[in-house]
Design an enzyme around this catalytic site. Sequence first.
Site, PDB file in Angstrom:
ATOM      1  N   LYS A   1       0.856  -1.184   0.000  1.00 17.31           N
ATOM      2  CA  LYS A   1       0.000   0.000   0.000  1.00 17.31           C
ATOM      3  C   LYS A   1       0.898   1.241   0.000  1.00 17.31           C
ATOM      4  O   LYS A   1       1.939   1.268   0.651  1.00 17.31           O
ATOM      5  CB  LYS A   1      -0.886  -0.026   1.252  1.00 17.31           C
ATOM      6  CG  LYS A   1      -1.949   1.058   1.321  1.00 17.31           C
ATOM      7  CD  LYS A   1      -2.859   0.822   2.551  1.00 17.31           C
ATOM      8  CE  LYS A   1      -3.948   1.871   2.672  1.00 17.31           C
ATOM      9  NZ  LYS A   1      -4.862   1.585   3.820  1.00 17.31           N
TER      10      LYS A   1
ATOM     11  N   SER B   1      -9.784   1.528   2.709  1.00  8.49           N
ATOM     12  CA  SER B   1      -8.889   2.298   1.892  1.00  8.49           C
ATOM     13  C   SER B   1      -7.821   1.499   1.146  1.00  8.49           C
ATOM     14  O   SER B   1      -7.252   2.010   0.174  1.00  8.49           O
ATOM     15  CB  SER B   1      -8.189   3.337   2.771  1.00  8.49           C
ATOM     16  OG  SER B   1      -7.358   2.696   3.732  1.00  8.49           O
TER      17      SER B   1
ATOM     18  N   SER C   1     -10.032  -0.937   6.826  1.00  4.45           N
ATOM     19  CA  SER C   1      -9.388  -0.681   5.533  1.00  4.45           C
ATOM     20  C   SER C   1      -8.666  -1.876   4.910  1.00  4.45           C
ATOM     21  O   SER C   1      -8.257  -1.811   3.756  1.00  4.45           O
ATOM     22  CB  SER C   1      -8.395   0.478   5.652  1.00  4.45           C
ATOM     23  OG  SER C   1      -9.081   1.701   5.642  1.00  4.45           O
TER      24      SER C   1
END
Lengths: 102, 511, 536
Positions: free
Chosen positions: C101, C176, C200
Amino acid sequence: MYLTEKDVRGIATYARIGLSDAEVAAMTVDLNSIIENLKPITEYDLRGVEPTFHPIAGLSNVMREDRVRSGFTHDEALANAPAEQDGQFLVPSILGDAGGDR
Amino acid sequence: MKGLKTVLQDWEAVIGLEVHVELTTLNTKMFCACPISYGDDPNTHTCPVCLGMPGALPVPNRAAIESIVLAGLATGCSIQKRSMFYRKNYFYPDMSKNFQTTQGPIAFCMHGAIDLEIPHTAATVPRAGMPERDAYTAHIGITRIHLEEDAGKTVHVGGTDGRISGATYSLLDYNRCGTPLIELVTEPDLRTPEEARLFLQKLRQVFLTLGISDCSMEQGSLRCDGNVSLRRYGAAQFGTKTELKNMNSFKNLHDGLTFEICRQAEVLEEGDAVRQETRHWEPAAKRTITMRVKETADDYRLFPEPDLAPYDLSDEFIEAVRARLPELPDAKKRRYVSTCGLPTSDAAALAGDVELSRFFDEALTAQPALAKPIANLLLNEVSAWLNAHSVEGLTLVSGKVTPAALAELAKLTADGTISSHQGKEVFALMAATGDTPARIVEERGMKQVSDAGAIEQIVSDILAANPQKVEEYRSGKTGLRGFFVGQAMKATQGQGNPQLINEIITKKLEG
Amino acid sequence: MAVGFEYPDLSVAAIRAGLAAHDFSAREVAQAAIARVDALDPQVHAFLEPTPELALAAAERIDAALAGTDAHNAADASAAATHNTALDSLGPLAGVPIAFKDNMNQLGTHTTCASLMLKDYTAPFSATCVERAIAGGGLPLGKLNMDEFAFGSSTETSAFGRTYNPWDLERVPGGSSGGSAASVAAGMVTVALGSDTGGSIRQPASFCGVVGMKPTYGVVSRYGVVAFGSSLDQVGPFGRTVADIAATLDAISGRDLRDCTSQEVTTCFTDYLERGVAGMRIGIVSALTDAPGIELEIVTATHQAVKRLESLGAHIVEVELPNAAAALAAYYVIGPCEAFSNLSRFDSVRYGYREPDAADLGEQYEQSRAHGFGPETIRRIMLGSYLLSSGVYDTYYYPAQQVRTLITQDYQRAFEQVDALITPVSPRTAFRFGEIADPTSMYLSDIFTIPINIAGNGGLSLPVGLGETSGLPVGVQIIGPQFSDENIIQVAAALEATYDIRRRAPLEAGIHASIEDRLGTPLKAPTQASAEGGRQ
């Protein structure tokens, strides 16, 4: 209504975010709607309840020994600097109110 | 503007201090392993943590926690086992994260005190109710001592005097950012600028004795702000206070507070109100000027630092620190009087100077019976020499004279091997060359002539050569004794034992 | 593409076995992964910055180490066994394509947090989780799209364009960590790392039909991961199987001296894959599962999963979490407050976007932050700035942390009765782009995941097939007691074995770029993949 547009302007100034009048108006609507949803917090009887600031129960006294470890070289430190001069980070004129009371 | 003495007859000055001390003797910063430095090239001691890079996390320096506990124990504070770090949020470019990690309502050290002795001097204005001509003791409460991190350094370019106003841009150096810093806040217990100055001096002595900082006001590792207000004697409520900054020497602290007290008195006596504001002391102009007016209370949005675990100090931790407490200046002074037999003023002078007292104590281990002569050497010869060489930055530690050598010098003087007059000469040579006193005395043939027979002969010769002066002396002009002693010293090339010479002259002239 | 193995479905164990048997080299795995990214990412846009040369360099180190061991033991009869030993020394992720990420610092790559604020920011150090994943043998394929600074549940707030759900390109991948979930679901990487502050990892895992786990707060170091909510954030893995999750967790978990909140972890999670659930006590929370507003197919899928666990010999126990309803409010106090403070460092002084021509520093702060941050980020900062102000602190922040105590106690009491809990992950399956525009409604999509961050426990999203109405992936959440994340692995692995479902989205490439073309791309150049809405 929890916040007026004037309040929102004050919050934005504190958070150092420049908002246009239209943005302030929209933000005021959004924040008031979000704050409305925080109501459950204010409706609890919390007398005698200790707060939990740190989720790991009993975690305490985490410290390190006083030993030097190498960090950034000078060039690494400034590699992402938007502006520099004489090996230092350059910022435009700091007016008296740019910060808190030092 | 009225003078301080006049003002303090009508007004009670209420002073509190905020003292910041960088823990310069540690190896690393508060929350990262970068070295603590002073005067190095900008931005050469940084890492993700102290530069506030995204993703960096703080890890506290154990030695910094030990240092503040030490400071708390030395100032009578109650050590709080449970405390937390907080984030104090405000934007300023020298604080890389735009929040300062500091402590919240509970600091590591709370509720301490220092007893301050205010000696009488001609220039001192004592607090009200205290005798004009005597020393007095003031009990100064310490509200708290907390641990935090220092900011980086900002250079303002393009303005006048490097001041922020008028600068066209500023340059930032983060070498200092994250240096461990303790903040000590006093109760509003100080009443005169002299008390404030002496308090800060005493605090400095204590922290130097603890070895937690070099406490240099010049380099900014010891900094002091003052809060001042006036009220009528007997009034229950405090007046409006101003906060005074830029008092970066003991003299500036004293003079800045003096000016501000007198300024406030003038404002009040003219029927105006003192504004709550931050004022800046300008030493050159000898005045304070408005820096920032406080209209509302600061809102730093303080909240517990989630990246740092709370503290729950164990008894073992605190006791281990307590075991490291050195003898503090007050205790030293008592010992110098009671055990070493020094006069109070000498004891205070020695105990009040970390280097001198450390030197004294070491010399004392070599010659335990010679406390007084060693103290005399330190307070006279050594202090004079240090003053004379202060420009070169020479100190006791960097100098060539060792405590053992000084003790030896004291012994040579005390046992009559050399005269005290010779002692001064020997010390000067020791300081210049680093030679031992025995060697200097030996090489230069400086032994004191204590042979009574030889001195009697010399005195007889002098008396014989000056019959007229002998006659004058005997008819009452006793001031001539000095002449005869001088002649004898000259004849022994300064090595005659002055006590012996005196005795023999007396015997021969009056006998 | 001519390689002798079907890369997109390879598991960590299969890669390990293939390397051990000389069926393929780590370089071939890396090349296949790079080709797959080239082929599919133009459709999915999971990557913000592919790093093919870093993956190949890591692969070559592994191949060299294995070859060295082989040569050394050429005459040794137990050479095969030695080869395995060499693999073991290379770590649990030897030869495994992995991606990170984009809020995770990886030395020399951009770390943008999908924000204009950090568009040109090059990481000067690596996050501990990234370091450990690579040291554990992972082949770093690149940095993955996300909601800006992790504020969002759909990856739509990324400043560099949306990520498309590989199961249905008209839908969000969740967020996310949407890029992490999509990259694994599309078979571009075997595993990926994400971060989870309120769901997330788990919510995008369920939207994309893969496994995603948020371990207990403190299991994985947060050092080097750009902070959102410091007391809520936790790093965790995505994979197509529970086994791949366990192997990744083995590689990245444990105490890190640079993160005060990281904890010693001695558990080998891989050891818990085949223990079954017979005799385990598993809790259900009817009040939560059957709450209004939850889509029926989610409720059905959850009930079916519970039945399967029961048939495997688990004891199902009804438990109560009376304060769970307040978790959302507590989260929207604590999260923004911590975020407000964490994001203060983005001031355009040492790094980050700087508005040109500002008259003074104050204006530079305000304009740089106004233009560097997107609207959702600004909203959260504003909210935090308000909630921490004097007076308001005592109305919301302090009580929220007290409510947190009550929620934590709920879980402690529940875990006195059970070894794990099972709940839905999200009240619905993946929604269409733009379908949820109102911030408050978006916040509601995390009601099952948020309480776990508030309490600090671990939770895992396990795919249990496609929803009977939507035809889209549905996940269930397995929650464990604090620092008993092995319970989660054990239950999830047992439950997973009862499903015969697709582990990878049915998406194939429309475009085939040659490996050689990809290899010629310099590290920092914009890629074909990120061209659409990507950074300029």
